[in-house]
Design a protein around this motif. Structure first.
Motif, PDB file in Angstrom:
ATOM      1  N   ASP A   1     -51.406 -23.167  75.200  1.00 53.13           N
ATOM      2  CA  ASP A   1     -51.396 -22.030  75.824  1.00 53.13           C
ATOM      3  C   ASP A   1     -52.418 -22.118  77.041  1.00 53.13           C
ATOM      4  O   ASP A   1     -51.388 -21.298  78.323  1.00 53.13           O
ATOM      5  N   LEU A   2     -53.397 -22.661  77.376  1.00 51.27           N
ATOM      6  CA  LEU A   2     -54.502 -22.099  77.778  1.00 51.27           C
ATOM      7  C   LEU A   2     -54.475 -23.559  79.161  1.00 51.27           C
ATOM      8  O   LEU A   2     -55.388 -23.735  79.810  1.00 51.27           O
ATOM      9  N   ASN A   3     -53.980 -24.586  78.160  1.00 49.71           N
ATOM     10  CA  ASN A   3     -54.153 -26.215  78.427  1.00 49.71           C
ATOM     11  C   ASN A   3     -55.642 -26.767  78.996  1.00 49.71           C
ATOM     12  O   ASN A   3     -55.693 -26.785  79.910  1.00 49.71           O
ATOM     13  N   GLN A   4     -55.809 -26.353  77.511  1.00 51.81           N
ATOM     14  CA  GLN A   4     -57.606 -26.452  77.746  1.00 51.81           C
ATOM     15  C   GLN A   4     -57.534 -26.726  76.342  1.00 51.81           C
ATOM     16  O   GLN A   4     -58.111 -27.187  75.341  1.00 51.81           O
ATOM     17  N   VAL A   5     -58.825 -27.901  76.807  1.00 48.27           N
ATOM     18  CA  VAL A   5     -59.038 -29.808  75.455  1.00 48.27           C
ATOM     19  C   VAL A   5     -60.929 -28.910  75.962  1.00 48.27           C
ATOM     20  O   VAL A   5     -61.695 -29.229  76.503  1.00 48.27           O
ATOM     21  N   THR A   6     -61.208 -29.102  74.507  1.00 47.52           N
ATOM     22  CA  THR A   6     -63.331 -28.842  74.440  1.00 47.52           C
ATOM     23  C   THR A   6     -63.296 -30.215  73.305  1.00 47.52           C
ATOM     24  O   THR A   6     -62.161 -30.741  71.708  1.00 47.52           O
ATOM     25  N   VAL A   7     -64.329 -30.880  73.639  1.00 44.20           N
ATOM     26  CA  VAL A   7     -64.299 -32.347  73.023  1.00 44.20           C
ATOM     27  C   VAL A   7     -65.885 -32.625  72.666  1.00 44.20           C
ATOM     28  O   VAL A   7     -67.068 -31.703  73.092  1.00 44.20           O
ATOM     29  N   ARG A   8     -65.972 -32.454  71.952  1.00 46.14           N
ATOM     30  CA  ARG A   8     -67.721 -32.750  71.107  1.00 46.14           C
ATOM     31  C   ARG A   8     -67.557 -34.145  70.267  1.00 46.14           C
ATOM     32  O   ARG A   8     -66.571 -34.254  69.306  1.00 46.14           O
ATOM     33  N   PRO A   9     -69.263 -34.382  69.771  1.00 40.85           N
ATOM     34  CA  PRO A   9     -69.253 -35.319  69.146  1.00 40.85           C
ATOM     35  C   PRO A   9     -69.028 -34.926  68.043  1.00 40.85           C
ATOM     36  O   PRO A   9     -68.882 -34.100  67.027  1.00 40.85           O
ATOM     37  N   TYR A  10     -68.355 -35.725  67.134  1.00 45.78           N
ATOM     38  CA  TYR A  10     -67.822 -36.046  66.010  1.00 45.78           C
ATOM     39  C   TYR A  10     -69.009 -35.508  64.970  1.00 45.78           C
ATOM     40  O   TYR A  10     -68.551 -34.542  63.871  1.00 45.78           O
ATOM     41  N   ASP A  11     -70.098 -35.913  64.839  1.00 46.22           N
ATOM     42  CA  ASP A  11     -70.986 -35.778  63.382  1.00 46.22           C
ATOM     43  C   ASP A  11     -71.526 -34.008  64.389  1.00 46.22           C
ATOM     44  O   ASP A  11     -71.406 -33.170  62.756  1.00 46.22           O
ATOM     45  N   GLN A  12     -71.518 -33.881  65.173  1.00 41.56           N
ATOM     46  CA  GLN A  12     -72.031 -32.529  66.093  1.00 41.56           C
ATOM     47  C   GLN A  12     -70.975 -31.116  64.892  1.00 41.56           C
ATOM     48  O   GLN A  12     -70.862 -30.417  64.630  1.00 41.56           O
ATOM     49  N   ALA A  13     -69.500 -32.012  65.189  1.00 38.42           N
ATOM     50  CA  ALA A  13     -68.540 -31.078  65.147  1.00 38.42           C
ATOM     51  C   ALA A  13     -68.383 -30.768  63.818  1.00 38.42           C
ATOM     52  O   ALA A  13     -67.445 -29.177  63.199  1.00 38.42           O
ATOM     53  N   LEU A  14     -68.444 -31.871  63.088  1.00 44.46           N
ATOM     54  CA  LEU A  14     -67.980 -31.734  61.585  1.00 44.46           C
ATOM     55  C   LEU A  14     -69.247 -31.060  60.496  1.00 44.46           C
ATOM     56  O   LEU A  14     -68.690 -30.077  59.921  1.00 44.46           O
ATOM     57  N   GLY A  15     -70.699 -31.635  60.306  1.00 47.09           N
ATOM     58  CA  GLY A  15     -71.054 -31.426  59.724  1.00 47.09           C
ATOM     59  C   GLY A  15     -71.236 -31.483  58.318  1.00 47.09           C
ATOM     60  O   GLY A  15     -70.185 -32.404  57.977  1.00 47.09           O
ATOM     61  N   GLN A  16     -71.311 -30.274  57.290  1.00 47.17           N
ATOM     62  CA  GLN A  16     -70.667 -30.490  56.357  1.00 47.17           C
ATOM     63  C   GLN A  16     -69.655 -29.530  56.176  1.00 47.17           C
ATOM     64  O   GLN A  16     -70.039 -28.312  55.072  1.00 47.17           O
ATOM     65  N   THR A  17     -68.016 -29.799  56.473  1.00 49.58           N
ATOM     66  CA  THR A  17     -67.544 -28.530  56.161  1.00 49.58           C
ATOM     67  C   THR A  17     -65.981 -29.485  55.412  1.00 49.58           C
ATOM     68  O   THR A  17     -66.087 -30.392  55.007  1.00 49.58           O
ATOM     69  N   PRO A  18     -65.133 -28.390  55.132  1.00 46.20           N
ATOM     70  CA  PRO A  18     -64.319 -29.143  54.253  1.00 46.20           C
ATOM     71  C   PRO A  18     -63.967 -30.518  54.987  1.00 46.20           C
ATOM     72  O   PRO A  18     -63.160 -31.118  54.259  1.00 46.20           O
ATOM     73  N   ALA A  19     -63.588 -30.613  56.037  1.00 40.41           N
ATOM     74  CA  ALA A  19     -62.465 -32.020  56.945  1.00 40.41           C
ATOM     75  C   ALA A  19     -63.253 -33.042  56.288  1.00 40.41           C
ATOM     76  O   ALA A  19     -63.325 -33.973  56.072  1.00 40.41           O
ATOM     77  N   ALA A  20     -64.488 -33.032  57.041  1.00 42.66           N
ATOM     78  CA  ALA A  20     -65.860 -34.155  56.931  1.00 42.66           C
ATOM     79  C   ALA A  20     -66.211 -34.285  54.580  1.00 42.66           C
ATOM     80  O   ALA A  20     -66.013 -35.840  55.095  1.00 42.66           O
TER      81      ALA A  20
END
Length: 211
Positions: A100-119
């Motif tokens: 909707d906003l046509n906006q992309v946010t980009v982060r390094p994988y290690d910083q974005a995921l940490g100890q999360t379900p996806a990781a």
């Protein structure tokens, strides 16, 4: 005292031991199912419903879509309701696209995921990154509590629910007490997922924010 009168308490004792043993086995199944899932499932796709609750449980937001992952470190969430969003990890970066906003946010994988379900599902080393504790069955699921060993992340704890050996749900609580629950549907493990599904190219004209 007759043998008949002796048999009743003995039978009750033996029944109690059997029931306790069966309960212990059932409780052990959740952590074992998680370990087996992480060790053997290389890819999967599923529908999901996500409910995010405020710390007091008074406010809830629900969304839904599809989820795909492939080891190592690649996954994709496509949210379809109530708003269209994409979250794509290619193993190096995580791309979050709000259509909707046509906006992309980009982060390094290690910083974005940490100890999360996806990781945890896509690349984390389970016993290195988490301590596990079996919990009581609830809602027809067997639950295991996974607490991150690191203290620097925003995730306080994860609960993973299994229906037998099938992954059924995640519950994540952050440092502020907000809880997010994902319930999976039509889970297909060892799915043949094209590599292109985990590559993201920002649409023309989109605002790209690097963090």
């Amino acid at each position: 005292m007759s043998s008949r009168s002796l048999s009743r308490p003995l039978l009750a004792c033996l029944t109690g031991i059997v029931l306790l043993t069966a309960h212990a086995v059932a409780r052990a199944d959740a952590s074992e199912a998680l370990r087996q899932f992480v060790q053997t499932v290389q890819s999967a796709r599923s529908g999901f419903t996500q409910t995010v609750s405020s710390p007091d449980g008074a406010k809830k937001k629900t969304s839904s879509g599809t989820f795909e992952f492939q080891r190592p470190n690649r996954f994709r969430f496509d949210y379809s309701k109530p708003y269209e969003q994409q979250v794509v990890a290619d193993g190096v970066k995580v791309w979050m696209y709000d259509l909707d906003l046509n906006q992309v946010t980009v982060r390094p994988y290690d910083q974005a995921l940490g100890q999360t379900p996806a990781a945890l599902l896509t690349g984390g080393q389970l016993d290195r990154d988490f301590t596990l504790r079996n919990e009581a069955d609830e809602g027809g699921l067997q639950w295991v509590l996974a607490t991150p060993r690191g203290k620097e992340g925003s995730i306080r704890q994860l609960r993973i629910g299994f229906r037998g050996r099938e992954l059924a749900a995640f519950e994540m609580t952050d440092a502020f007490g907000q809880r997010s629950r994902l319930e999976f549907t039509r889970l297909e493990t060892q799915a043949a997922i094209p590599a292109a599904r985990f590559k993201f190219v920002a649409p023309a004209g989109a605002d790209v924010l690097n963090q």
